[in-house]
Design a protein around this motif. Structure first.
Motif, short mmCIF file in Angstrom:
data_model
loop_
_atom_site.label_atom_id
_atom_site.label_comp_id
_atom_site.label_asym_id
_atom_site.label_seq_id
_atom_site.Cartn_x
_atom_site.Cartn_y
_atom_site.Cartn_z
N ASN A 254 -29.02 2.66 9.80
CA ASN A 254 -27.84 2.06 10.41
C ASN A 254 -27.81 2.46 11.88
OD1 ASN A 254 -25.36 1.09 11.21
ND2 ASN A 254 -24.22 1.99 9.50
N MET A 255 -28.09 1.49 12.77
CA MET A 255 -28.07 1.74 14.22
C MET A 255 -26.96 0.94 14.90
SD MET A 255 -32.05 2.00 15.42
CE MET A 255 -32.45 0.27 15.14
N SER A 256 -25.97 0.47 14.15
CA SER A 256 -24.92 -0.37 14.70
C SER A 256 -24.17 0.30 15.84
CB SER A 256 -23.94 -0.75 13.59
OG SER A 256 -24.58 -1.48 12.56
N ALA A 257 -23.64 -0.54 16.74
CA ALA A 257 -22.83 -0.08 17.88
C ALA A 257 -23.58 0.89 18.77
CB ALA A 257 -21.52 0.55 17.38
N ASN A 258 -24.83 0.58 19.08
CA ASN A 258 -25.63 1.33 20.03
C ASN A 258 -26.38 0.33 20.92
OD1 ASN A 258 -25.63 4.36 19.32
ND2 ASN A 258 -25.98 3.39 17.33
N SER A 259 -26.87 0.84 22.02
CA SER A 259 -27.79 0.06 22.84
C SER A 259 -29.21 0.47 22.45
CB SER A 259 -27.56 0.34 24.33
OG SER A 259 -26.30 -0.14 24.73
N VAL A 260 -29.94 -0.47 21.88
CA VAL A 260 -31.30 -0.19 21.44
C VAL A 260 -32.25 -0.42 22.61
CG1 VAL A 260 -33.11 -0.78 19.80
CG2 VAL A 260 -30.71 -0.84 19.08
N ILE A 261 -32.87 0.64 23.07
CA ILE A 261 -33.78 0.57 24.22
C ILE A 261 -35.22 0.48 23.71
CG2 ILE A 261 -34.43 1.63 26.40
CD1 ILE A 261 -31.47 0.85 26.19
N ASN A 262 -35.90 -0.54 24.11
CA ASN A 262 -37.28 -0.74 23.67
C ASN A 262 -38.13 -1.18 24.87
OD1 ASN A 262 -39.57 -1.10 22.17
ND2 ASN A 262 -38.81 -2.83 20.97
N PRO A 263 -38.43 -0.23 25.78
CA PRO A 263 -39.08 -0.60 27.05
C PRO A 263 -40.51 -1.10 26.89
CG PRO A 263 -38.97 1.79 26.83
CD PRO A 263 -38.20 1.21 25.68
N HIS A 264 -41.23 -0.64 25.88
CA HIS A 264 -42.64 -1.01 25.74
C HIS A 264 -42.89 -1.95 24.56
CE1 HIS A 264 -43.33 2.09 28.70
NE2 HIS A 264 -42.76 2.99 27.92
N GLY A 265 -41.84 -2.59 24.08
CA GLY A 265 -42.01 -3.51 22.97
C GLY A 265 -42.46 -2.83 21.70
N ALA A 266 -41.94 -1.63 21.45
CA ALA A 266 -42.33 -0.89 20.24
C ALA A 266 -41.78 -1.59 19.00
CB ALA A 266 -41.80 0.54 20.33
N ARG A 267 -42.50 -1.43 17.92
CA ARG A 267 -42.09 -2.03 16.66
C ARG A 267 -41.56 -0.95 15.73
NH1 ARG A 267 -47.17 -6.26 16.18
NH2 ARG A 267 -46.42 -7.64 17.85
N LEU A 268 -40.65 -1.36 14.88
CA LEU A 268 -40.04 -0.43 13.94
C LEU A 268 -41.02 -0.15 12.82
CD1 LEU A 268 -37.24 0.93 13.77
CD2 LEU A 268 -36.54 -0.90 12.23
N LEU A 288 -35.18 -8.64 18.45
CA LEU A 288 -35.21 -8.58 16.99
C LEU A 288 -36.58 -8.92 16.43
CD1 LEU A 288 -33.38 -8.00 14.59
CD2 LEU A 288 -32.88 -10.44 14.47
N LYS A 289 -37.30 -9.77 17.14
CA LYS A 289 -38.64 -10.15 16.68
C LYS A 289 -39.54 -8.92 16.56
CE LYS A 289 -42.41 -13.32 17.76
NZ LYS A 289 -42.90 -14.36 18.69
N PHE A 290 -39.45 -8.00 17.52
CA PHE A 290 -40.25 -6.77 17.47
C PHE A 290 -39.77 -5.84 16.37
CE2 PHE A 290 -41.24 -8.07 21.84
CZ PHE A 290 -42.62 -7.92 21.84
N LEU A 291 -38.45 -5.77 16.18
CA LEU A 291 -37.90 -4.84 15.20
C LEU A 291 -38.26 -5.23 13.77
CD1 LEU A 291 -34.37 -4.24 16.75
CD2 LEU A 291 -36.23 -2.59 16.62
N LEU A 292 -38.36 -6.52 13.50
CA LEU A 292 -38.59 -6.98 12.13
C LEU A 292 -40.06 -7.11 11.78
CD1 LEU A 292 -35.84 -9.74 11.75
CD2 LEU A 292 -35.73 -7.33 11.14
N HIS A 293 -40.92 -6.98 12.76
CA HIS A 293 -42.35 -7.18 12.51
C HIS A 293 -42.89 -6.12 11.54
CE1 HIS A 293 -46.30 -8.76 13.39
NE2 HIS A 293 -46.75 -7.52 13.53
#
Length: 647
Positions: A254-268, A288-293
């Protein structure tokens, strides 16, 4: 002298509590009882409380008579730990007291070294000495929520080697370099929510746990790299994603109500991830495309209140195990009907508060597994027989607060629908057969629609319907046969309309009805409404209503009497003066009728008694006056009368 005596008594009490555990079963401040851990079912034995499964399962068993001895000492204004509690107690509730300090050997001194669970939340504890929990080798759960604790030393929990669950929510903690969890080798659940944390101890990143809650803090630049199964990091500031982050054990995030910083296009990188909450994270389609990959195992996905626009770009098609998705409050206006066609397990979609414009002659979605669909506040103006043709297995559909004025053909093909909610639309009329094909329909919600009911043989052809809500519809009249084809209705809501009178025949054919709500209507309590009340009372229906004339609860009708003959017969038009007098006496009429009836009964009873007394007195007088004469002889009577006349 008195002070020394008090101390001596206290010491003696402590010694007795330690040496004679069976003597002091409980103090005045506590209530001791056996708490059942297990309950027996037909197919085996289960833990009584699911929440405590992890804390009891390996320690206790049904062979222990299914009992755990508990002391409840909550809400007693205690300022220190109570003396004299039975040493065999396993759980103690000390929450909501005024305890401020846990000194060294606090529990050992009162003989409570066998404790397994301790509740100390909502006190004023600010100091916990290093040896406060000495002797508590068996403790598995410690709750210290909402106290005044600011710091924890590294050795404060050194005796709690078997602690599994530690909760410290709501304390203003400062933990820059404290490794207070270093001695907790079996710690599984740690809760540090709402603690004003600005940083985390480094050891938490490598600690293998089942559950970690660090939500509602002030964490800056948290590196998402935990070896935890369930992680709640919602409502902080920033979360950084990195290519090196190892989240292989993560199952719920659960990462709700945050600013998700992804400077290098990292994947979850979380191959076992099943539940992902990303509400209010200001993420875009590309983020979201990077996070769901490579996270095809996700079952539940929450994406509400973001900046998503095109579902086709999100990679949702790759989530083959997806069961529920929430995309409400985004900027989605259109998506291809086949966007969820590869999600074979998808059962629930929430699209509330997106401005949708579905095609008139095409299906909105194609998903054979979909069961629940939310389309509230979507500015929908039209739904046709084609709109839901691709989701024929729908069981619940929520279309509240749109701009719909006609739904007559929309649900004909949905045979499995159980709930239809259309609250807050513009529906004025309904086709009687609009729901005839919904053979499993149980609940129909039509509240806050400007519905007008025509006089017709029946209004709704829904033989399986058990609940209908028609409140806040500004209804003025209910036809007699409105529910003639809904024999299994149990709950009827007609509250907050403009109904002044009802016909008892509306409810006479309903054998299953349990509750009727007609409150908030300007009802007039008259003979006609009394018949309605009588029908509902005789069938044991729970009903709610208030009358405006005369004012009060409508159950006062049970004690009112009406002249039904005059109520139902048309009388000649009276003169204006008589009409004014009659109108002014309407309010008092029921009360006056009741009083007149009571007075008449009293007068009749008094008259009967007086008549009996007079008759008896007259009989006695005649017998004494004319003794010797036979009252049965006609000649004697004539002689008496002759003598009287001659006299």
């Amino acid at each position: 002298m008195c002070g020394n005596l008090s101390v001596s008594l206290k010491v003696v009490t402590v010694i007795l509590a330690v040496i004679l555990p069976g003597v002091y079963s409980c103090t005045r401040s506590c209530r001791c009882f056996h708490q059942f851990l297990y309950e027996r079912k037909d197919d085996g034995i289960y833990l009584f409380s699911e929440r405590e499964r992890a804390y009891y399962a390996f320690e206790y068993s049904p062979e222990m008579n299914n009992q755990l001895y508990t002391a409840a000492c909550s809400f007693k204004n205690l300022t220190e730990l109570p003396l004299g509690v039975d040493r065999t107690v396993k759980t103690i509730y000390l929450n909501n007291n005024n305890i401020t300090h846990l000194a060294n050997d606090a529990f050992k001194l009162i003989g409570l070294t066998d404790l397994v669970i301790i509740y100390l939340q909502n006190n004023s504890i600010s100091i916990i000495e290093d040896n406060a929990f000495s002797g508590l080798d068996n403790m598995k759960k410690l709750v210290l929520d909402y106290n005044n604790i600011t710091t924890l030393s590294e050795n404060v929990l050194k005796f709690c080697t078997n602690l599994i669950h530690l909760s410290m929510n709501g304390n203003k903690l400062i933990l820059p370099d404290s490794n207070f969890v270093s001695h907790l080798s079996v710690l599984s659940i740690l809760k540090l929510s709402n603690c004003n944390l600005k940083s985390l101890p480094k050891e938490l990143y490598s600690k293998r746990m089942t559950y970690l809650d660090i939500s509602n803090n002030e964490l800056q630049s948290v590196m998402l790299n935990f070896t935890i199964q369930t992680l709640n990091i919602s409502n902080n500031n920033e979360i950084y994603l990195s290519q090196e982050a190892d989240l292989t054990s993560l199952q719920v995030l659960n990462m709700s109500a945050n600013s998700v910083i992804n400077p290098h296009g990292a994947r979850l990188n979380a191959p076992d991830l099943e539940v992902l909450f990303l509400n209010s994270c200001n993420i875009t389609d590309e983020d979201l495309k990077f996070l769901l990959h490579n996270n095809s195992g996700i079952r539940i996905l929450e994406l509400s209140n973001n900046n998503l626009k095109q579902l086709e770009l999100l990679g949702i098609q790759s989530l083959t195990n997806l069961q529920e998705i929430n995309i409400q409050m985004n900027s989605i206006t259109y998506f291809h009907p086949n966007i969820f066609s590869n999600n074979f397990h998808l059962s629930k979609i929430n699209l509330n508060k997106n401005i949708l414009n579905p095609a008139e002659n095409a299906a909105l979605l194609n998903s054979s597994s979909l069961e629940v669909l939310f389309l509230q506040n979507c500015n929908l103006t039209l739904i046709t027989e084609h709109t839901f043709s691709g989701t024929l297995n729908l069981e619940e559909i929520y279309l509240d607060y749109n701009l719909l004025d006609n739904v007559d053909l929309a649900f004909h093909e949905l045979q499995y629908l159980r709930i239809i909610s259309l609250e807050g639309n513009r529906i004025k009329t309904l086709d009687p057969d609009a729901f005839v094909n919904n053979i499993k329909l149980r609940s129909l919600i039509l509240s806050r629609n400007p519905i007008v009911f025509p006089e017709a043989p029946h209004l709704l052809n829904a033989p399986t319907l058990s609940e209908i809500k028609l409140d806040f519809c500004n209804i003025t009249h209910i036809p007699v046969n409105i529910f003639s084809n809904t024999p299994y209705l149990q709950n009827i809501r007609l509250a907050n309309n403009s109904i002044s009178s009802l016909d008892s025949k509306i409810f006479e054919g309903l054998k299953s009805v349990l509750r009727v709500d007609i409150s908030g209507n300007p009802l007039i309590c008259d003979a006609r409404l009394k018949k309605v009340l009588h029908v509902l009372i005789t069938t044991n229906v729970i009903s709610h209503a208030q009358c405006v004339s005369p004012k009060g609860d409508w159950r006062m009708l049970e004690h009112m009497h009406f002249d039904e003959k005059h109520e139902e017969t048309e009388l000649p038009q009276p003169s204006p003066t008589l009409a004014i007098l009659a109108e002014s006496s309407k309010v008092l009429q029921p009360q006056e009728n009741g009083l007149a009836t009571s007075m008449m009964s009293i007068l009749l009873a008094v008259g009967l008694v007086i008549g009996i007394i007079v008759g008896v007195a007259l009989n006695i007088f005649l017998v004494r006056r004319y003794r010797g004469f036979s009252l049965r002889s006609g000649s004697n009577w004539r002689r008496i009368l002759f003598q009287r006349n001659s006299t």
